[in-house]
Design a protein around this motif. Structure first.
Motif, PDB file in Angstrom:
ATOM      1  N   LEU A 298       0.723  -1.299   0.075  1.00 27.97           N
ATOM      2  CA  LEU A 298       0.080  -0.039   0.098  1.00 27.97           C
ATOM      3  C   LEU A 298       0.920   1.081   0.196  1.00 27.97           C
ATOM      4  O   LEU A 298       0.535   2.177  -0.660  1.00 27.97           O
ATOM      5  N   LEU A 299       2.013   1.276   0.741  1.00 26.62           N
ATOM      6  CA  LEU A 299       2.774   2.273   0.782  1.00 26.62           C
ATOM      7  C   LEU A 299       3.429   2.486  -0.438  1.00 26.62           C
ATOM      8  O   LEU A 299       3.857   3.681  -1.078  1.00 26.62           O
ATOM      9  N   SER A 315      -2.927  10.741   0.092  1.00 26.52           N
ATOM     10  CA  SER A 315      -2.688  10.108   1.621  1.00 26.52           C
ATOM     11  C   SER A 315      -2.766   8.744   1.522  1.00 26.52           C
ATOM     12  O   SER A 315      -3.756   8.142   0.855  1.00 26.52           O
ATOM     13  N   ILE A 316      -2.247   8.111   2.580  1.00 26.19           N
ATOM     14  CA  ILE A 316      -2.676   6.873   2.886  1.00 26.19           C
ATOM     15  C   ILE A 316      -4.169   6.871   3.308  1.00 26.19           C
ATOM     16  O   ILE A 316      -4.905   5.804   3.198  1.00 26.19           O
ATOM     17  N   ARG A 449       8.598  -6.002   7.235  1.00 26.26           N
ATOM     18  CA  ARG A 449       7.646  -5.581   6.411  1.00 26.26           C
ATOM     19  C   ARG A 449       6.887  -4.378   7.350  1.00 26.26           C
ATOM     20  O   ARG A 449       6.895  -4.306   8.489  1.00 26.26           O
ATOM     21  N   LYS A 450       6.247  -3.554   6.700  1.00 27.12           N
ATOM     22  CA  LYS A 450       5.471  -2.435   7.088  1.00 27.12           C
ATOM     23  C   LYS A 450       4.071  -3.092   7.534  1.00 27.12           C
ATOM     24  O   LYS A 450       3.010  -3.285   6.638  1.00 27.12           O
ATOM     25  N   CYS A 478      -7.103  -5.767   0.562  1.00 28.09           N
ATOM     26  CA  CYS A 478      -6.601  -4.710  -0.425  1.00 28.09           C
ATOM     27  C   CYS A 478      -5.642  -3.837   0.121  1.00 28.09           C
ATOM     28  O   CYS A 478      -4.888  -3.261  -0.701  1.00 28.09           O
ATOM     29  N   VAL A 479      -5.423  -3.595   1.463  1.00 29.43           N
ATOM     30  CA  VAL A 479      -4.239  -3.120   1.939  1.00 29.43           C
ATOM     31  C   VAL A 479      -2.852  -3.932   1.373  1.00 29.43           C
ATOM     32  O   VAL A 479      -1.918  -3.292   1.052  1.00 29.43           O
ATOM     33  N   GLU A 480      -2.954  -5.348   1.602  1.00 26.40           N
ATOM     34  CA  GLU A 480      -1.761  -6.258   1.473  1.00 26.40           C
ATOM     35  C   GLU A 480      -1.394  -6.057  -0.261  1.00 26.40           C
ATOM     36  O   GLU A 480      -0.477  -6.186  -0.678  1.00 26.40           O
TER      37      GLU A 480
END
Length: 489
Positions: A298-299, A315-316, A449-450, A478-480
């Protein structure tokens, strides 16, 4: 013309009262139609209230710090033709036609006039000066690389000097306490600082936030004698004496010897928060589930988007909002509310996304109307603008109600998880913890990992664990793997 009494108007849905923060006029002043006469604080926002009448002020109903019910007298104005009301300072004229036409101003979505009648445009340069200088909203450009809800205290408002104001700080007397920002007044009240004894460093002797903080620090160090709150600006409030006698040393890590309890009245937005959260706890059988998610991709996706479109950074939080909207499309049961009187569940057709934001005035949840109709870039821009307005205290009550689902980024406080209280009457709330480096297994290998923790608090009346778990799992996936957002469209 006879005297006209302006009643405190309805400032928003469900609001029944407002606290007088600062009068902008005094008895004897001449006002024009739609001139701001008072600044009030409701349970949802600080609002400038314009007067729909023109004439001379003959009475102010209520002192600063007093709570007035909606529909009760606020200010009495004597129109032209009454005793002592025909002459204005500096030769300014009161327009009879304009007063007869009434106000065309719209106050937070509510008209203050007498229907749809039009009014004349005032000629330039003929509007009389107001009694007090209006506050200027702090304009702080949002950092596109930071989460929009990471709200920092706003700087003190910039106030232009009056042409006749003497240069340099001036002592503030009891007869004229020059305080413009309601945040400054609240800060002084909470710390037991007597504003009459504070020398203002602003133009014309205006007391700024830094002045109050310095006075409070001096009291805490014993550099002065604290003044009981009852003798301050808000004499009708409970006393909140703090500080110690001069020269008395303070204990490290402990309250100063002899310090009194700090009494903070539950008023304005603080009382609204308390009432709403208490009602949520009483009525909603809430359940919280959570999952850890690898946010590394995601980042990376955010960095790629901002590199390709630097003029429209995201933005996140904007990406998380997009993910929430995707999940609510799949699981509309969570975009709902329970009508207890009608014994029914109402699923909303559109998604009005609330964003929990911490401000100097407390926790507020501004709402992005029809967020599901916005693109990701539009979501990012709307979030940034909303955050800036929330920081400045300039959001109208209409922007703080009507949400159907809330996104809460409590990771900005440096915490991993939470079990938040649902924003009544909504049915669910997604919480996001901080993103930190953690050991994570990737393809059978240990890697750094984050990682973030996602939590979903939901009303068990609207759905069972299968729906809630499915939604949270979709959000985590979805984040991953942000590419799943494209597949879900």
């Amino acid at each position: 013309m006879s005297e006209q009494v302006f009643l405190l108007p309805d400032l928003g849905e469900g609001l029944t009262e407002a606290e007088i923060v600062h009068w902008r006029v005094a008895v004897g002043d001449v006002v024009t139609v739609d001139q701001t006469v008072v600044e009030v604080e409701t349970a949802k926002a600080v609002v400038d209230v314009p007067c729909p009448y023109a004439g001379r002020v003959v009475a102010l109903h209520g002192a600063e710090g007093e709570v007035r019910p909606v529909g009760q007298p606020l200010i009495t104005v004597a129109g032209p033709g009454t005793d002592g009301s025909t002459t204005e300072p500096s030769g300014h004229a009161v327009y009879r036609e304009e007063e007869r036409a009434g106000s065309g101003n719209v106050l937070i979505g509510y008209g203050t006039g007498h229907g749809g009648r039009s009014r004349r445009r005032r000629r330039a340069g003929l509007a009389p000066a107001t009694h007090a200088t209006a506050p200027a909203a702090s304009q702080v450009a949002p950092d596109p690389a930071a989460s929009p809800v990471a709200l920092n205290p706003a700087p003190p408002p910039a106030v232009g000097p009056h042409p006749t104001a003497p240069a340099g700080p001036q002592p503030v007397t009891a007869a004229a306490v020059l305080v413009i920002s309601p945040i400054v007044r609240r800060l002084a009240r909470d710390h037991g600082v007597d504003l009459r004894a504070v020398r203002g460093s602003g133009p014309g002797g205006v007391v700024r936030r830094a002045d109050v903080e310095a006075a409070a620090d001096a009291l805490a160090r014993g550099a002065g004698t604290p003044v009981p709150q009852a003798s301050g600006v808000h004499a009708d409030r409970p006393a909140a004496a703090v500080g110690v006698a001069a020269g008395q040393p303070a204990h490290v890590g402990l309250a100063p010897a002899g310090a009194a309890d700090l009494v903070i009245p539950l008023t304005g937005i603080r009382r609204a928060i308390a009432d709403k959260l208490s009602r949520s706890r009483r009525e909603i059988p809430e359940v919280t589930i959570w999952v850890d998610a690898d946010a590394t991709a995601l980042l990376q996706t955010r960095a790629a988007i901002n590199a390709a479109r630097p003029d429209q950074p995201v933005s996140i939080l904007a990406l998380l909002a997009r993910i929430c909207l995707s999940g609510l499309r799949r699981y509309p049961q969570l975009n709902a509310r329970v009508d207890t009187e009608g014994q029914r569940i109402i699923q909303s057709a559109g998604v009005h996304l609330g964003i929990a934001a911490q401000t100097d005035r407390g926790l507020v949840v501004p709402v992005l109307r029809d967020a599901d109709r916005l693109t990701t870039a539009e979501l990012a821009a709307e979030l940034a603008a909303t955050t800036t307005a929330a920081r400045a205290g300039g959001l109208p009550p209409a922007r703080l109600t009507g949400g159907t689902f809330t996104l809460n980024n409590y990771g900005v406080f440096g915490v991993d998880g939470s079990t938040p209280i649902i924003n009544h009457p909504e049915a669910a709330l997604l919480g996001v913890g901080r993103i930190v480096d953690k050991p994570w297994v990737v393809d059978g290998q240990l890697a750094v990992r984050k990682v973030t923790q996602l939590s979903l608090t939901f009303d068990h009346r609207v759905c069972d664990g299968g729906v809630a778990g499915g939604f949270l799992r979709h959000v985590a996936d979805c984040v991953e793997q942000p590419a799943l957002l494209v597949a879900a469209v």
